[in-house]
Design a protein around this motif. Sequence first.
Motif, mmCIF file in Angstrom:
data_model
loop_
_atom_site.group_PDB
_atom_site.id
_atom_site.type_symbol
_atom_site.label_atom_id
_atom_site.label_comp_id
_atom_site.label_asym_id
_atom_site.label_seq_id
_atom_site.Cartn_x
_atom_site.Cartn_y
_atom_site.Cartn_z
ATOM 1 N N VAL A 158 0.706 -1.298 0.046
ATOM 2 C CA VAL A 158 -0.134 -0.043 -0.132
ATOM 3 C C VAL A 158 0.925 1.388 0.070
ATOM 4 N N ALA A 159 0.407 2.327 -0.401
ATOM 5 C CA ALA A 159 1.116 3.470 -0.384
ATOM 6 C C ALA A 159 0.944 4.171 1.040
ATOM 7 N N ILE A 160 2.049 4.649 1.477
ATOM 8 C CA ILE A 160 1.971 5.223 2.867
ATOM 9 C C ILE A 160 2.212 6.811 2.834
ATOM 10 N N ILE A 161 1.457 7.446 3.219
ATOM 11 C CA ILE A 161 1.236 9.002 2.991
ATOM 12 C C ILE A 161 1.465 9.518 4.447
ATOM 13 N N GLY A 162 2.506 10.528 4.387
ATOM 14 C CA GLY A 162 2.848 11.283 5.444
ATOM 15 C C GLY A 162 2.074 12.628 5.521
ATOM 16 N N LYS A 163 2.680 13.657 6.346
ATOM 17 C CA LYS A 163 1.820 14.848 6.510
ATOM 18 C C LYS A 163 2.822 15.748 7.136
ATOM 19 N N THR A 164 3.172 17.112 6.175
ATOM 20 C CA THR A 164 3.824 18.023 6.759
ATOM 21 C C THR A 164 3.034 19.364 6.564
ATOM 22 N N MET A 165 3.125 20.082 7.654
ATOM 23 C CA MET A 165 1.975 21.264 7.824
ATOM 24 C C MET A 165 2.740 22.413 6.801
ATOM 25 N N GLY A 166 1.844 23.332 5.944
ATOM 26 C CA GLY A 166 2.558 24.292 5.330
ATOM 27 C C GLY A 166 2.738 25.373 6.280
ATOM 28 N N PRO A 167 3.803 26.276 5.729
ATOM 29 C CA PRO A 167 3.931 27.622 6.404
ATOM 30 C C PRO A 167 2.770 28.525 6.931
ATOM 31 N N TRP A 168 1.732 28.706 6.023
ATOM 32 C CA TRP A 168 0.567 29.409 6.312
ATOM 33 C C TRP A 168 -0.050 28.797 7.723
ATOM 34 N N THR A 169 -0.284 27.470 7.747
ATOM 35 C CA THR A 169 -0.992 26.906 8.560
ATOM 36 C C THR A 169 -0.239 27.037 9.768
ATOM 37 N N LEU A 170 1.121 26.855 9.984
ATOM 38 C CA LEU A 170 2.212 27.048 10.748
ATOM 39 C C LEU A 170 1.830 28.429 11.557
ATOM 40 N N GLY A 171 1.546 29.523 10.787
ATOM 41 C CA GLY A 171 1.446 30.619 10.936
ATOM 42 C C GLY A 171 0.189 30.997 11.931
ATOM 43 N N TYR A 172 -0.929 30.144 11.359
ATOM 44 C CA TYR A 172 -1.901 30.464 12.326
ATOM 45 C C TYR A 172 -1.876 29.764 13.730
ATOM 46 N N HIS A 173 -1.157 28.780 13.642
ATOM 47 C CA HIS A 173 -0.729 28.150 15.084
ATOM 48 C C HIS A 173 0.037 28.879 15.858
ATOM 49 N N THR B 157 5.052 39.549 6.300
ATOM 50 C CA THR B 157 4.467 38.144 6.165
ATOM 51 C C THR B 157 5.339 37.303 5.395
ATOM 52 N N LYS B 158 5.863 37.722 4.253
ATOM 53 C CA LYS B 158 6.759 36.648 3.207
ATOM 54 C C LYS B 158 8.020 36.386 4.177
ATOM 55 N N ASP B 159 8.505 37.130 5.034
ATOM 56 C CA ASP B 159 9.638 36.823 5.565
ATOM 57 C C ASP B 159 9.243 35.758 6.918
ATOM 58 N N ALA B 160 8.184 35.852 7.344
ATOM 59 C CA ALA B 160 7.761 34.834 8.365
ATOM 60 C C ALA B 160 7.575 33.691 7.374
ATOM 61 N N LEU B 161 6.733 33.574 6.451
ATOM 62 C CA LEU B 161 6.634 32.304 5.266
ATOM 63 C C LEU B 161 7.885 31.780 5.151
ATOM 64 N N ASP B 162 8.790 32.341 4.835
ATOM 65 C CA ASP B 162 10.073 32.049 4.296
ATOM 66 C C ASP B 162 10.784 31.284 5.552
ATOM 67 N N ARG B 163 10.503 31.627 6.520
ATOM 68 C CA ARG B 163 11.489 30.944 7.537
ATOM 69 C C ARG B 163 10.522 29.730 8.152
ATOM 70 N N MET B 164 9.204 29.974 8.211
ATOM 71 C CA MET B 164 8.623 28.821 8.454
ATOM 72 C C MET B 164 8.626 27.592 7.699
ATOM 73 N N LYS B 165 8.777 27.893 6.360
ATOM 74 C CA LYS B 165 8.966 27.020 5.342
ATOM 75 C C LYS B 165 9.894 25.930 5.521
ATOM 76 N N GLU B 166 10.772 26.229 6.258
ATOM 77 C CA GLU B 166 12.024 25.351 6.674
ATOM 78 C C GLU B 166 11.463 24.239 7.579
#
Length: 351
Positions: A147-162, A180-189
């Motif tokens: 079977v396919a095993i699917i993981g999950k990694t949250m995107g930076p917009w969601t991490l920003g909400y949290h 905002t773009k600075d924050a997203l660039d940092r969270m994408k890592e």
Amino acid sequence: MNESTAAVPRMTSRERVLAALRREPVDRTPVSNPTSVATVELMDLVDAYFPDANREAELMARLAATGRTELGFDSVMPVFSIIQESSALGCKMQWEQKDNWPTVKMREPIWEEPEDINIPDGFLEHPDTRCVLDAIRILRREFGDEVAIIGKTMGPWTLGYHCFGVEPFLLMSYDDETKTKDALDRMKEISVLFGVAQIEAGADALTFPDHATGDLVSGDYYYRYLKELHVEMVERIPVPLILHICGRTVDRMGFIADTGMAAFHYDSKNKPEESMEAVRGDIALVGNVNNPETLFSKGPEEVRQEVLANLEAGVQMVAPECAIPLQTPIENLLEIPKAVDDWHAGRASAA
């Protein structure tokens, strides 16, 4: 794609899912769950309950396996919640019991400015991220290439909400695009770090939830803040990515189709036909059986009709629209693969 299935040799579930994510011919449409299909009934069957099944690898894997062993889906997905990374980052958590989801206490944010963003040392060793990696390893050993095993990694917009709080993060996006773009660039890592670790643990594909939902932001917002960032995620994370955004999103599906994402997991607020037209064949669609009304509140016949609507439209993978309500009846979930099998059998007999 659906018209060509009769000529395709029989596939394993893993082969079927990965081919569909590449928009290649399949022997039948996969039934694949990019988000959670865990229910209280399934927890009872295998003695693996929330909150422990969100935090202990063996229980997480045992509950995830029911997507295959009890429901007959073509994939398993062990990340039931959307908060594993946020917990490891230091957010305050509300851990619920088996009939409710764990949540981030977003009224108690941990960051106020982009400069506050920090990935703690040992992020991947935190119990709430390590359990995901260990669960994926367990599932890979259990199922091999079946079977396919699917993981999950949250995107930076969601991490920003949290991590900033929903209202402060949205206000930042209205008031200061550069910040905002600075924050997203940092969270994408964070997204890349956790995603690559899951691939190394054995994930075949990753769900990438980034909740720029239709009820909170516009299609223009998606284009301005996330389109190019998502292109970068495709370039840096070396497995098929399944973007997930809730709500009415047909206004941004054209932009999403240009990102290189393998698939878009779409909401029942968007009709199958209009969604297929919006993505122009440039990305696979996964969905979009309604959760709160159909799967939770109605019966198998109503589930079947929504599955058939997706099949008739040519949607590449059939699934619930999002993480299902925990009290969803198992009989409604079982109807999804049954309806897919019956539809393909009917097409074969008519050919």
